[in-house]
Design a protein around this motif. Structure first.
Motif, mmCIF file in Angstrom:
data_model
loop_
_atom_site.group_PDB
_atom_site.id
_atom_site.type_symbol
_atom_site.label_atom_id
_atom_site.label_comp_id
_atom_site.label_asym_id
_atom_site.label_seq_id
_atom_site.Cartn_x
_atom_site.Cartn_y
_atom_site.Cartn_z
ATOM 1 N N PRO A 114 5.922 -10.391 3.695
ATOM 2 C CA PRO A 114 4.623 -9.708 3.806
ATOM 3 C C PRO A 114 4.514 -8.776 5.005
ATOM 4 C CG PRO A 114 4.414 -12.033 4.397
ATOM 5 C CD PRO A 114 5.781 -11.864 3.814
ATOM 6 N N HIS A 115 5.439 -8.871 5.959
ATOM 7 C CA HIS A 115 5.416 -7.962 7.103
ATOM 8 C C HIS A 115 6.019 -6.604 6.769
ATOM 9 C CE1 HIS A 115 5.099 -11.940 9.086
ATOM 10 N NE2 HIS A 115 4.321 -11.279 9.926
ATOM 11 N N VAL A 116 6.565 -6.455 5.572
ATOM 12 C CA VAL A 116 7.157 -5.187 5.157
ATOM 13 C C VAL A 116 6.122 -4.401 4.359
ATOM 14 C CG1 VAL A 116 8.990 -4.095 3.799
ATOM 15 C CG2 VAL A 116 9.471 -6.171 5.117
ATOM 16 N N GLY A 117 5.952 -3.135 4.717
ATOM 17 C CA GLY A 117 4.993 -2.304 4.012
ATOM 18 C C GLY A 117 5.512 -1.858 2.660
ATOM 19 N N PHE A 118 4.586 -1.548 1.767
ATOM 20 C CA PHE A 118 4.919 -1.050 0.426
ATOM 21 C C PHE A 118 4.391 0.376 0.263
ATOM 22 C CE2 PHE A 118 5.239 -5.194 -2.315
ATOM 23 C CZ PHE A 118 6.366 -5.560 -1.591
ATOM 24 N N ASN A 119 5.251 1.263 -0.198
ATOM 25 C CA ASN A 119 4.828 2.576 -0.683
ATOM 26 C C ASN A 119 4.936 2.518 -2.206
ATOM 27 O OD1 ASN A 119 6.105 6.014 -0.359
ATOM 28 N ND2 ASN A 119 4.322 5.225 -1.406
ATOM 29 N N ILE A 120 3.806 2.310 -2.866
ATOM 30 C CA ILE A 120 3.778 2.133 -4.317
ATOM 31 C C ILE A 120 3.527 3.487 -4.978
ATOM 32 C CG2 ILE A 120 2.627 0.998 -6.247
ATOM 33 C CD1 ILE A 120 1.841 -1.262 -4.364
ATOM 34 N N GLU A 121 4.568 4.027 -5.620
ATOM 35 C CA GLU A 121 4.399 5.274 -6.354
ATOM 36 C C GLU A 121 3.940 4.963 -7.774
ATOM 37 O OE1 GLU A 121 6.819 8.969 -8.377
ATOM 38 O OE2 GLU A 121 7.759 7.938 -6.689
ATOM 39 N N VAL A 122 2.769 5.460 -8.117
ATOM 40 C CA VAL A 122 2.225 5.270 -9.465
ATOM 41 C C VAL A 122 2.777 6.382 -10.356
ATOM 42 C CG1 VAL A 122 0.131 5.182 -10.862
ATOM 43 C CG2 VAL A 122 0.151 4.176 -8.564
ATOM 44 N N LEU A 126 -4.391 -1.529 -9.789
ATOM 45 C CA LEU A 126 -5.261 -1.950 -8.684
ATOM 46 C C LEU A 126 -5.598 -3.431 -8.776
ATOM 47 C CD1 LEU A 126 -7.768 1.037 -8.394
ATOM 48 C CD2 LEU A 126 -5.923 0.446 -6.819
ATOM 49 N N ASN A 127 -5.795 -3.931 -9.973
ATOM 50 C CA ASN A 127 -6.130 -5.336 -10.161
ATOM 51 C C ASN A 127 -5.058 -6.239 -9.564
ATOM 52 O OD1 ASN A 127 -7.322 -7.726 -11.124
ATOM 53 N ND2 ASN A 127 -6.236 -7.582 -13.060
ATOM 54 N N VAL A 128 -3.792 -5.939 -9.841
ATOM 55 C CA VAL A 128 -2.695 -6.762 -9.319
ATOM 56 C C VAL A 128 -2.617 -6.658 -7.801
ATOM 57 C CG1 VAL A 128 -0.190 -7.039 -9.268
ATOM 58 C CG2 VAL A 128 -1.356 -6.650 -11.447
ATOM 59 N N VAL A 129 -2.734 -5.443 -7.281
ATOM 60 C CA VAL A 129 -2.625 -5.258 -5.828
ATOM 61 C C VAL A 129 -3.736 -5.999 -5.100
ATOM 62 C CG1 VAL A 129 -2.749 -3.559 -3.967
ATOM 63 C CG2 VAL A 129 -1.398 -3.067 -6.014
ATOM 64 N N PHE A 130 -4.950 -5.892 -5.566
ATOM 65 C CA PHE A 130 -6.054 -6.546 -4.868
ATOM 66 C C PHE A 130 -5.997 -8.065 -4.995
ATOM 67 C CE2 PHE A 130 -7.764 -2.394 -4.298
ATOM 68 C CZ PHE A 130 -8.666 -2.501 -3.259
ATOM 69 N N ARG A 131 -5.396 -8.569 -6.041
ATOM 70 C CA ARG A 131 -5.267 -10.023 -6.192
ATOM 71 C C ARG A 131 -4.156 -10.595 -5.337
ATOM 72 N NH1 ARG A 131 -3.351 -12.057 -10.355
ATOM 73 N NH2 ARG A 131 -2.800 -10.239 -11.626
ATOM 74 N N LYS A 132 -3.068 -9.834 -5.131
ATOM 75 C CA LYS A 132 -1.857 -10.430 -4.565
ATOM 76 C C LYS A 132 -1.376 -9.813 -3.254
ATOM 77 C CE LYS A 132 0.199 -13.150 -6.380
ATOM 78 N NZ LYS A 132 0.114 -14.630 -6.356
ATOM 79 N N ALA A 133 -1.951 -8.706 -2.815
ATOM 80 C CA ALA A 133 -1.386 -8.010 -1.652
ATOM 81 C C ALA A 133 -1.612 -8.746 -0.346
ATOM 82 C CB ALA A 133 -1.968 -6.602 -1.569
ATOM 83 N N GLY A 134 -2.679 -9.515 -0.234
ATOM 84 C CA GLY A 134 -2.950 -10.205 1.026
ATOM 85 C C GLY A 134 -3.141 -9.212 2.155
ATOM 86 N N ASN A 135 -2.392 -9.407 3.252
ATOM 87 C CA ASN A 135 -2.517 -8.549 4.428
ATOM 88 C C ASN A 135 -1.417 -7.492 4.512
ATOM 89 O OD1 ASN A 135 -4.738 -10.083 5.419
ATOM 90 N ND2 ASN A 135 -3.292 -11.657 6.058
ATOM 91 N N ARG A 136 -0.680 -7.321 3.450
ATOM 92 C CA ARG A 136 0.434 -6.379 3.478
ATOM 93 C C ARG A 136 -0.066 -4.940 3.656
ATOM 94 N NH1 ARG A 136 5.450 -7.146 1.562
ATOM 95 N NH2 ARG A 136 4.810 -8.858 0.190
ATOM 96 N N ARG A 137 0.714 -4.173 4.413
ATOM 97 C CA ARG A 137 0.422 -2.755 4.579
ATOM 98 C C ARG A 137 0.862 -2.027 3.304
ATOM 99 N NH1 ARG A 137 -2.850 0.883 6.816
ATOM 100 N NH2 ARG A 137 -1.872 2.917 6.852
ATOM 101 N N ILE A 138 -0.098 -1.383 2.609
ATOM 102 C CA ILE A 138 0.199 -0.723 1.330
ATOM 103 C C ILE A 138 -0.302 0.714 1.370
ATOM 104 C CG2 ILE A 138 -0.456 -0.625 -1.117
ATOM 105 C CD1 ILE A 138 -0.251 -3.639 -1.200
ATOM 106 N N VAL A 139 0.534 1.617 0.883
ATOM 107 C CA VAL A 139 0.172 3.018 0.704
ATOM 108 C C VAL A 139 0.487 3.393 -0.738
ATOM 109 C CG1 VAL A 139 0.619 5.401 1.391
ATOM 110 C CG2 VAL A 139 0.634 3.590 3.117
#
Length: 703
Positions: free
Chosen positions: A494-502, A531-544
């Motif tokens: 979870p300390h690793v950020g995600f760059n999620i390309e849609v 968005l539903n999955v990200v908001f349910r499971k992302a927690g405190n992860r840095r996401i862009v």
């Protein structure tokens, strides 16, 4: 919610360094079982323009302030003597209460609150009445906290955002009209106007499924402008705004009285916030100035058209509609209009406690981002790990990636999966056979998740060359293609950020589609599933989030208020075809679009940056964050060059080969460790101070 990835911000350090509930500081007192409440006066100056049906409100971290729920915010009253707003709220005397100011509008018909814009500082305002000598006077100004101004537009809650796009003078007239510069104004019109008997009729008494008779005054006189934003029954409850994508004008603002110029080089987006979408039509008025007109002479009302809501059947599309002459009421030409509908995401819960939509720590520069995890695996023969798999992402993390970039699209049963290409090849034979005529090319979205996992599916590179690739430990689950986004969120540190390309297929400039088949799924539903999955499971992860499609970027921005969005651009390139939509075909235009839609920044193509590195300053000087992507990044020298230019992040393949980092850990993990050490030091200092303060003075002297 933890904020470990923002600990280097001075304003956040105070919050992070707060002692635990078992530790009493010199500023805090032990709270009684029943807190003592104070009727506190909140008073704030407003320096921005407000529409007639807008009003100030306050929301915060207590029940009396709505517990950060926008729907429970407290409306404020206008001070008649000056441009200030105030309200009285019961808050605890001896507990610090956090709060934010916002501007809201209330739909009088639906009685629903719309967030127009709000204070978006990382750390909100706070007050503890017990340590204040008296109620504060006018020392707060909306949007400004500690000398920094931060105000963001709201997100869709119950309303619909309708964007009407006029690109490059999309008008066709008779020969004599060709050289005229056309000005366009759009006004939402109420289709159900109450009459004297209390019943409702369409405009001019017509049902909205039948042609609407023209409004004689239209927008060609001053009286119409007094009816905007729901102030008159003929106009809908709506906000009529426009964004002109020019360097000096790239912001959503009120429409001018006689519209905005839509010339051959103009990109104009009408941004309309609509309360009741089904009962709203859109009056499009066209104006033109006479070449002989005086400077103060108003324009000539040229023509008009009504766009009815039943024409906007999907979330996006293009309309070709006639232009009716404003004087003779006869057809005089045609115009092409692109449209986008942004609707609320019902499956996620949003509050106003915190937002990262336009936040970037100044220390986050030159971040290393693993492209598809450990890199593209089908362009070279030496790749041993399949791209966009959990194994590929973990491998990049092990070699020091600050963030990992990967592609997300939906399977046929609407499951977000990680995969890059729009098309796949399916074997018509049993596994193990790979003959020239054994393949069927399909859009990936035409297969369910079970089919993707159970059928023998080949990458497009394998299908076109008829050469099957094998990768290390290909049979293990984490090496398999099409991992679910939810599993990736669980599997990676979870300390690793995600760059999620849609992923979303666009039309290219030559008229063809990136994917051979157009999308059948609705765009709003597509984005909502992710968005539903990200908001349910992302927690405190840095996401862009990022996307090449500017409309998807706008959706991601206005459907939620937490995660930042970046606009992926091809720019000036010899390697890739340009898109039909001009907004991503140059860095300058991408910057303008990002500013107008309040995105975090752009992800530029490195080929474009290497050709003209000065373009980086164009984005950075506008306050935007800049990432970069492209095959040119796969070089240590290029990576160093880009970092020296001040790019915020570089996306590249083979983190184990090209990284120049000494510590193979994410910057977010290192900062989390540093912040934890600071917290421990602060707590030790506080404990020491409390112990010292409680020693009798005589004993202190003896020491």
């Amino acid at each position: 919610m933890q904020r470990w990835f923002f600990v280097d911000e001075a304003e956040d350090c105070d919050a992070m360094a707060a002692p635990s509930s078992s530790t009493q500081t010199s500023m805090e007192v032990i709270h009684p079982a029943t807190p003592i409440l104070v009727n506190w006066k909140f008073y704030v100056m407003m320096t921005r323009h407000m529409a007639p049906n807008e009003r100030m409100a306050i929301v915060g971290g207590s029940a009396s302030l709505g517990n950060w729920q926008f729907s429970e915010c407290v409306h404020m009253m206008k001070d008649d003597d000056n441009n200030a707003w105030y309200t009285y709220v019961n808050i605890p005397r001896d507990t610090r209460t956090e709060y934010r100011y916002l501007v809201v509008a209330v739909d009088p018909t639906a009685e629903k609150t719309i967030v127009r814009h709000w204070e978006s500082h990382l750390k909100p305002r706070s007050v503890m009445p017990g340590i204040c000598r008296k109620a504060r006077e006018i020392d707060e100004t909306y949007g400004i906290l500690d000398g920094l101004e931060k105000v963001d537009r709201g997100w869709v809650t119950s309303e619909t955002i309708v964007q009407l796009k006029f690109f490059n003078a999309p008008f066709t007239f008779k020969q004599r009209m060709k050289r005229r510069l056309i000005f366009v104004k759009v006004t939402p019109m109420n289709l159900t106007i109450p009459n004297a008997s209390g019943s409702t009729n369409g405009i001019n008494g017509c049902d909205y499924h039948t042609p609407i008779s023209p409004l004689e005054d239209s927008l060609s006189n001053d009286t119409h402008d007094t009816r905007e934003n729901g102030a008159d029954l003929s106009t809908a409850f709506a906000f009529n705004e426009v964004a002109i994508l020019h360097r000096d004008e790239s912001v959503i603002k009120l429409q001018p009285q006689f519209g905005s110029a839509c010339g051959p080089d103009d990109i104009v987006i009408f941004h309309l916030t609509i309360g009741d979408f089904d009962s709203t039509a859109y009056l499009i008025d066209l104006y033109s100035y006479s070449s002989k007109a005086a400077m103060d002479e108003p324009p000539y009302h040229l023509g008009y058209h009504y766009v009815l809501p039943n024409l906007l059947k999907r979330s996006d599309g293009n309309l070709e509609v006639p232009i009716t002459c404003a004087t003779r009421h006869r057809p005089m030409g045609m115009m092409q209009i692109g449209y986008l509908l942004i609707k609320p995401t019902k499956c996620i819960k949003l509050d106003m406690e915190l937002t990262y939509t336009r936040y970037w720590n100044p220390k986050w520069t030159g971040l290393d981002v693993g492209h598809r995890g450990s890199g593209t695996s089908f362009k070279t023969k030496d790749s041993v790990i399949r791209e966009n798999t959990i194994t590929s992402l973990k491998n990049a993390v092990e070699h020091g990636a600050d963030m990992v970039e990967f592609d997300v699209q939906l399977s046929k049963d609407l499951v977000p999966v990680v995969y890059h290409d729009f098309m796949i090849y399916v074997s018509l034979k049993a596994k193990g056979s790979c003959r020239p005529n054994d393949f069927l090319e399909l859009p990936m979205r035409e297969l369910t998740l079970d089919q993707l996992n159970n059928l023998k599916v080949y990458h497009t590179a394998e299908g076109r060359t008829r050469e099957e690739r094998s990768f290390h430990n290909d049979d293990l689950l984490e090496h398999q293609p099409f991992p679910r986004l939810v599993d990736v969120l669980d599997a990676i540190d979870p300390h690793v950020g995600f760059n999620i390309e849609v992923k979303w297929s666009q039309r290219l400039k030559d008229g063809s589609m990136e994917e051979e088949f157009e999308h059948t799924i609705d765009r709003n539903l597509y984005v909502d599933c992710i968005l539903n999955v990200v908001f349910r499971k992302a927690g405190n992860r840095r996401i862009v989030f990022s996307c090449f499609d500017p409309d998807v970027c706008s959706m991601l921005r206005f459907k939620q208020n937490r995660y930042p969005v970046m606009f992926l651009t091809i720019g000036e390139s010899t390697k890739y075809q340009k898109y039909l939509d001009p907004r991503g075909n140059s860095i300058e235009m991408a910057v303008n679009n990002s500013l107008a839609m309040e995105l975090l920044g752009i992800v530029a193509h490195t080929e474009d940056l290497l050709r003209d590195p000065a373009q980086i300053n164009l984005a950075k000087s506008s306050g935007l964050v800049v990432f970069c992507w492209g095959d040119d990044n796969n070089s240590k020298d290029t990576i160093k060059f880009l970092k020296d230019l001040g790019l915020h992040a570089i996306i590249y393949d083979k983190m184990d080969v090209f990284t120049i980092k000494e510590k193979k850990q994410s910057v977010f993990l290192l900062q989390a460790k540093e912040s934890q050490n600071e917290i421990l030091k602060q707590q030790a200092l506080e404990r020491g101070k409390l112990w010292h303060d409680n020693i009798p003075v005589k004993q202190q002297k003896q020491q």
